[in-house]
Every structure is written in C-alpha cells, then in structure tokens.
Design an enzyme around this catalytic site. Sequence first.
Site, short mmCIF file in Angstrom:
data_model
loop_
_atom_site.label_atom_id
_atom_site.label_comp_id
_atom_site.label_asym_id
_atom_site.label_seq_id
_atom_site.Cartn_x
_atom_site.Cartn_y
_atom_site.Cartn_z
N ILE A 69 -35.02 -17.70 -16.89
CA ILE A 69 -35.03 -18.80 -15.93
C ILE A 69 -36.39 -19.47 -16.06
O ILE A 69 -37.43 -18.79 -16.03
CB ILE A 69 -34.77 -18.30 -14.48
CG1 ILE A 69 -34.80 -19.47 -13.49
CG2 ILE A 69 -35.73 -17.22 -14.08
CD1 ILE A 69 -34.41 -19.05 -12.06
N SER A 70 -36.40 -20.77 -16.29
CA SER A 70 -37.66 -21.48 -16.53
C SER A 70 -38.58 -21.41 -15.32
O SER A 70 -38.14 -21.27 -14.18
CB SER A 70 -37.39 -22.95 -16.86
OG SER A 70 -36.69 -23.08 -18.08
#
Length: 224
Positions: A66-67
């Site tokens: 997840i960025s």
Amino acid sequence: MPRSGHWQGFDWRRERMVHRLEHMGIHNPAVLHAMASIPRHLFVEEALRSRAYDETALPIGLAQTISQPYTVAIMTQLLLAAGKTGQEKVLEIGTGSGYQTAVLQHIYGNNVYSIERIFELHQLAKKQLRSVGASLVRLAYDDGYAGLPHEAPFDRIIVTAAAPELPLALLQQLAIGGRMVLPLEEANGVQYLWLIEKTPQGFHETCVQEANFVPLINEQDEEF
C-alpha cells in the site's frame, strides 16, 4: 473527551497524517478531505495498523504494498488539478488493498473502475471496500495493461505500479482533455511519476518527481 465509534483510537493519527500532508504540499481540499475521511488502517494487516498513518509504504502480501500516504495524495491531486465536474469517469490500474480506490470513490463517486491482476488482492479489496462503504466501485480482475476498452474513454486514469513504458492501450482509452498519472521505470531502475494530458493535438507529458512503486504485472508475468 474519549473518542467513540468503530475506528476509535485512530482518528488523531489520521488527523496528524493530514496535517503532515498539508506541510508536504498537498493543498487540494477534496484530496485532504478524502484522506481525512478514509480509515487507512482498515486497508493494512492488523499487525501493522499502528503504522497505518506513518509516511511509509506497507506490505499487503503477495509482494505488493500500500503506497505511502503522500504518494496517494499527490497522485490524486494531479488528477484533480484540471478541476472536477462530477461526471468524470475514472480508471485505476492496480486496485491493491483498495485504499487508493476508496480515496478516488470519495472524490469521484461511483464513476470509478479499478483493475487488479492478482486474484487474492482483487478479493481482498472487495471486502475492504465494502467495510468503508465504497462497494459500488466497479472492480475487475484482469490485465491492467489492457485497461477496460469496453468502458472507455476515461477522463482520468491512475496507475499504481511502475511500467517500463507507457501502456499504449491506456493512452488510447484516455479521453480528449483527460489526465493520466503513472510511474514509469527507466532502464537503470530509477522510477519517475509522470502526468500525461491528452489534447486534440496530442499528448503533453510532465515529469513530476522520482517515485518508488512495485512493478506493473501483465499476463506474461508470473501468476499468483
């Protein structure tokens, strides 16, 4: 006064995250409101929830991440820089955990489509998006390189994994006046975030900043 509700204990961390994003140059009110509204901790593994609002990418399994919050925010802000009518049709390539998808849905409503190549993540994102009330996003389990030609054109396209070159199919599916934000990886392994704008005369490309994303998977790559 103690906080109440299902997400008790995370509100103040999310508030701090939003304040940090403002200091980092995120100024669009719609982006800030979405980041303040979506419970990022519900999109990460339970063991990592205490780090959900830190400025870092986190693993979500299957060699994917997840960025970090800033990456989600700046990509979304770049999409919104041309304004919003409420009628935009949005395509996301790389659903992942569903967090960026939820941010897009918060801003663009139910005109959001998202493709995930890894079946386990596609199923996980469905569950997590339902948990935050974003179940009306159109999710597809397919090859992101190919886009969704039967739903094109799209006014906004966002790619959340790095490709070695611009996917031709996505350029073709971008509407005139549309914007695409994506990371591209050069031959030396360095990645840059790009903004592509489609005009009646052709494409205008802007290199925004250095980036760090997982690779964009296509049908020739290893299956999960």
